[in-house]
Scaffold this motif. Structure first.
Motif, PDB file in Angstrom:
ATOM      1  N   MET A  42      47.047  51.887  37.406  1.00  0.00           N
ATOM      2  CA  MET A  42      46.073  51.707  36.962  1.00  0.00           C
ATOM      3  C   MET A  42      45.389  52.064  35.311  1.00  0.00           C
ATOM      4  O   MET A  42      45.055  53.569  35.900  1.00  0.00           O
ATOM      5  N   PRO A  43      45.289  51.135  34.879  1.00  0.00           N
ATOM      6  CA  PRO A  43      44.003  52.331  33.736  1.00  0.00           C
ATOM      7  C   PRO A  43      42.829  52.106  34.077  1.00  0.00           C
ATOM      8  O   PRO A  43      41.586  52.286  33.616  1.00  0.00           O
ATOM      9  N   ALA A  44      42.598  50.730  35.130  1.00  0.00           N
ATOM     10  CA  ALA A  44      41.048  50.838  35.294  1.00  0.00           C
ATOM     11  C   ALA A  44      41.458  50.360  36.836  1.00  0.00           C
ATOM     12  O   ALA A  44      42.217  49.861  37.454  1.00  0.00           O
ATOM     13  N   PRO A  45      40.005  50.937  37.891  1.00  0.00           N
ATOM     14  CA  PRO A  45      39.556  50.286  38.736  1.00  0.00           C
ATOM     15  C   PRO A  45      39.976  48.601  39.990  1.00  0.00           C
ATOM     16  O   PRO A  45      39.799  47.491  38.615  1.00  0.00           O
ATOM     17  N   PRO A  46      41.193  47.799  39.948  1.00  0.00           N
ATOM     18  CA  PRO A  46      40.753  46.555  40.932  1.00  0.00           C
ATOM     19  C   PRO A  46      39.925  46.002  41.211  1.00  0.00           C
ATOM     20  O   PRO A  46      38.885  46.710  41.664  1.00  0.00           O
ATOM     21  N   LEU A  47      39.875  44.877  40.367  1.00  0.00           N
ATOM     22  CA  LEU A  47      38.735  44.628  41.693  1.00  0.00           C
ATOM     23  C   LEU A  47      38.825  42.858  42.991  1.00  0.00           C
ATOM     24  O   LEU A  47      37.241  42.830  43.220  1.00  0.00           O
ATOM     25  N   ALA A  48      39.665  42.688  42.985  1.00  0.00           N
ATOM     26  CA  ALA A  48      39.950  41.837  43.701  1.00  0.00           C
ATOM     27  C   ALA A  48      39.284  42.852  45.291  1.00  0.00           C
ATOM     28  O   ALA A  48      39.809  43.616  45.336  1.00  0.00           O
ATOM     29  N   ASP A  49      38.602  41.857  46.300  1.00  0.00           N
ATOM     30  CA  ASP A  49      37.974  42.506  47.010  1.00  0.00           C
ATOM     31  C   ASP A  49      37.703  43.172  47.305  1.00  0.00           C
ATOM     32  O   ASP A  49      37.965  44.277  48.450  1.00  0.00           O
ATOM     33  N   ASN A  50      36.676  43.782  46.115  1.00  0.00           N
ATOM     34  CA  ASN A  50      36.463  45.473  45.899  1.00  0.00           C
ATOM     35  C   ASN A  50      34.912  44.854  46.868  1.00  0.00           C
ATOM     36  O   ASN A  50      33.906  44.322  45.995  1.00  0.00           O
ATOM     37  N   LYS A  51      34.538  45.888  47.233  1.00  0.00           N
ATOM     38  CA  LYS A  51      32.970  46.653  48.569  1.00  0.00           C
ATOM     39  C   LYS A  51      32.112  45.997  46.612  1.00  0.00           C
ATOM     40  O   LYS A  51      30.905  45.989  47.473  1.00  0.00           O
ATOM     41  N   ASP A  52      31.916  47.129  45.838  1.00  0.00           N
ATOM     42  CA  ASP A  52      31.069  46.914  45.473  1.00  0.00           C
ATOM     43  C   ASP A  52      30.651  46.155  44.497  1.00  0.00           C
ATOM     44  O   ASP A  52      29.814  45.745  44.138  1.00  0.00           O
ATOM     45  N   VAL A  53      31.534  45.224  44.460  1.00  0.00           N
ATOM     46  CA  VAL A  53      31.749  44.039  43.771  1.00  0.00           C
ATOM     47  C   VAL A  53      31.571  42.833  44.288  1.00  0.00           C
ATOM     48  O   VAL A  53      30.148  42.158  43.544  1.00  0.00           O
ATOM     49  N   ASN A  54      30.670  42.704  45.525  1.00  0.00           N
ATOM     50  CA  ASN A  54      30.817  42.110  46.497  1.00  0.00           C
ATOM     51  C   ASN A  54      29.428  42.686  47.062  1.00  0.00           C
ATOM     52  O   ASN A  54      28.466  41.882  47.454  1.00  0.00           O
TER      53      ASN A  54
END
Length: 736
Positions: free
Chosen positions: A641-653
């Motif tokens: 992947m060119p960038a990290p996934p954001l789905a179900d992401n602890k940092d996003v939450n």
């Protein structure tokens, strides 16, 4: 199964044949036949004649210089009007130094070039329009030229009414005063008049129809993706690319009107490997993007793609896809293959490229078929080919640029045409703007796609229905499938496509004509469904997979029970993983996720709901390029992947302050122990509401559930980090 293996074998054999055509004499090779890479290329600016000697092509092919500096400077896009005059968009302020100083000063131009003696070289130039801000899209209509400038959503038409080659009339044809603050590399491009008489762009979820005076927008259900460059083939299939996602080709399985969709196996990891013939150290991302011999190892600046549609090159190149890669100083030639309805791409050569140069300033950024039947290449011929966000102090790229003096190489530009030994480019000068509509109809039978496209466009713009009988006769009697296809769409554009002619096309012997008829039927169904659906129902068992695929797509938004019954039949009677079934599953998932997002937004207070809704638009247009439309990342061709996934992401939450810092100033380095090929660019040039909106969206969708981010939260962090001029790293953020 045996037949499939036989077909695959033939395909493999064809690729081997193409590989054999690579010239073995123009490049130094080792004992194993591998190209010997130039490890220390000169950064010196070469004359056009000197630079041509550094550009290597397969035997029989060569480039001819059409125009160069001072006639053109920093060219990025070209297009011809109906009389064969070339319009060139110049980005004269693009990266004139390593900091991009004065890049956004309106000093750019569109020039008009003419070949007055028919020798293939431009010898007359006028400045058609100056004082523009980074013009990136041009579309000739009749006597008018449509132009869009960077950071603006407004589109204007320009016209030269006194014949001096300079625009003296300016009219606003599409008004949207919302300023587009995205980075230059993330802005839309294209403005392509496609076979279906719609005008397409990249990035933004919109297409247009021109009604004679105004562009009428048609909102798409989601962004089509892509970044710089947009190509189309003889049958209206569109090809996008995304440098940010390092995706050389996308969006070609279906028209973007039906939604964003790509098959994971539409090309493999091997296809994404590129093969420069010189060391390419000036690549954002550093050593991990380089092979041991210091050559770029995969696409990064994929751009300027086009399909070869002319008639003055070898027959085996027609329909091939060209992808420009200016960081690698090369152009890929890809074979486009149809496997039971699914389109896939294969490099035409084995670990080599169709065009590659040892000139460090060779920067192919665009390509297009010309009126003379050849393929044109736009070489920006520029030292720096990376936007200033990625050349800041502390970046990997900056010392590479400065140490080699690439920041000094400005003010040049070349336009070439691709020719083949023994096949002379056409010298016929187009005069379509001055010819009768009846004469234009004859050009729908031209073997050169440029002539067919422009004849159709002009006929639709003129709204001259006197040619309807002639067009109907072509649909029914022409021996050329492409002529029948253009006649169908010209009738459609004139509002004169009758059911009788449409139904005849449903039964055409050629599957591409049948597919076109299904596509064109959508406009007629808006007025009357029943009898058209009855005829379409007969195509649900068509022997051609592309016809069945188009049938399902054309009925996707049709609410009638009959249409849904046909879709259900296609799904039930097709294989689980056929291309339409894959597309339909994704569409249903997106539809369900969108409805859920709306429910969540409605449950919030009005202010918070608007943040989430606005953030959805921003994410789909910008962030999805690298993080994926669903936030689950992008996987294509088996590469990382060119960038990290954001789905179900602890940092996003988690703590929103951390996210705000990243969006304001960017992020570089490993994330959760994994190194990604690019940095997250700083978005702090946008206002607080913009940052809050996109963060609120990702924190309330894709499986994430957290509080919205308010503009006041962003303002607070902005003030706290004021003066920061470099990207964050995860260790820095962890230490705060």
């Amino acid at each position: 199964m045996n037949r499939k293996k036989w077909v695959i074998g033939i395909v493999c054999l064809s690729v081997t044949v193409y590989t054999c055509k690579v010239s073995q004499n123009t490049l130094k090779r080792d004992a194993d036949g591998k190209i010997v890479v130039n490890p220390n290329p000169s950064r010196k600016v070469l004359s056009p004649e000197e630079s041509l000697k550094t550009i290597h092509l397969p035997k029989g092919y060569h480039l001819e210089l059409v125009a160069s500096e001072p006639m053109v400077s920093e060219p990025v896009a070209i297009a011809w009007d109906g009389n064969g005059r070339m319009y060139v968009a110049e980005l004269n302020t693009y990266m004139q130094d390593v900091d991009g100083t004065n890049e956004n000063v309106p000093l750019c131009r569109i020039k008009r070039l003419e070949d007055t003696n028919g020798d293939g070289k431009m010898d007359k130039v006028t400045i058609y329009k100056d004082s523009l801000l980074l013009p990136r899209m041009i579309l000739p209509l009749d006597n008018r030229i449509l132009v869009n400038e960077t950071y603006s959503n407004n589109i204007y038409s320009y016209e030269d009414t006194n014949g001096d080659g300079k625009a003296d009339v300016k009219k606003l044809v599409y008004k949207n005063d919302t300023k587009d603050n995205r980075n230059l590399e993330h802005q839309k491009s294209g403005l392509i008049w496609n076979l279906d008489n719609r005008i397409y762009v990249t990035v933004d979820a919109v297409r247009y129809t021109f009604n004679g005076e105004k562009l009428v927008p048609d909102t798409l259900i989601e962004s089509p993706g892509g970044q710089w460059g947009l190509g189309n083939d003889d049958y209206g299939r569109m090809y996008f690319s995304a440098a940010g996602g390092e995706n050389p080709a996308l969006g070609f399985q279906q028209n973007p009107y039906y939604g964003y969709f790509n098959s994971n196996d539409q090309f493999n990891e091997e296809f994404q490997a590129v093969w420069p013939i010189i060391a390419t150290p000036d690549v954002q991302g550093g050593p991990e993007r380089l092979r041991p011999d210091s050559t770029l190892n995969h696409f990064t600046a994929c751009t300027g793609q086009s399909i070869a549609r002319g008639d003055r090159l070898p027959a085996d190149i027609k329909g091939d896809l060209f992808i420009c890669e200016p960081v690698g100083r090369l152009i890929r030639r890809a074979k486009v293959q149809d496997n039971d309805g699914k389109v896939s791409l294969v490099n035409a050569y084995n670990k080599e490229e169709f065009i590659a140069s040892t000139d460090m300033n060779f920067r192919p950024v665009n390509s297009v078929t010309g009126p003379d039947g050849t393929q044109y290449i736009v070489d920006m011929y520029h030292g720096i080919i990376q936007e200033g966000n990625w050349t800041q102090k502390g970046s990997y790229l900056r010392p590479q640029i400065v140490s080699k003096g690439l920041d000094k190489n400005i003010g040049c530009g070349r336009i070439y045409r691709l020719v083949y030994d023994g096949i002379k480019p056409s010298k016929v000068q187009p005069k379509m703007l001055d010819e009768s509509s009846a004469k234009l109809v004859t050009y729908l039978s031209s073997p050169n796609g440029w002539w067919r496209d422009n004849a159709q466009k002009l006929l639709v713009l003129r709204k001259d229905k006197s040619v309807v009988p002639a067009l109907e006769a072509l649909v029914k009697t022409s021996t050329l499938p492409l002529t029948r296809i253009h006649a169908l769409w010209t009738l459609n554009g004139l509002g004169a496509l009758s059911k009788e002619v449409l139904f005849a096309a449903f039964n055409d012997a050629d599957p591409k004509v049948r597919k076109t008829a299904v596509w064109a039927s959508e406009d007629l169904m808006k007025a009357n469904n029943d009898d058209i659906l009855t005829h379409l129902d007969a195509l649900k068992d068509d022997k051609d997979a592309q016809v069945r695929y188009q049938l399902g797509l054309s009925l996707r938004f049709n609410k009638s029970q009959k249409a849904q019954d046909i879709i259900d039949y296609l799904l039930k009677n097709g294989t689980k993983d056929n291309i339409f079934a894959q597309s339909q599953r994704r569409y249903i998932n997106v539809k369900n996720e969108r409805e859920e997002s709306v429910r969540k937004a409605q449950a919030m207070i009005a202010e918070e709901g608007k943040l989430v809704t606005d953030g959805s638009v921003i994410f789909k247009q910008l962030c999805a390029t690298c993080h994926g439309q669903d936030g689950k990342g992008i996987v294509a061709g088996g590469k990382g992947m060119p960038a990290p996934p954001l789905a179900d992401n602890k940092d996003v939450n988690g703590n929103p302050e951390r996210l705000i810092k990243i969006l304001l100033h960017g992020l570089k380095g490993p994330v959760d122990g994994k190194t990604y090929p690019d940095v997250m660019p700083a978005l702090g040039g946008n206002d607080d509401t913009y940052i809050a909106s996109v963060l609120s969206y990702i924190r309330n969708n894709m499986g994430n559930k957290a509080k919205v981010v308010k503009p006041a939260d962003v303002k607070k962090v902005r003030e706290q980090t004021k003066g920061r001029d470099k990207n964050w790293t995860i260790p820095e953020l962890d230490a705060k």
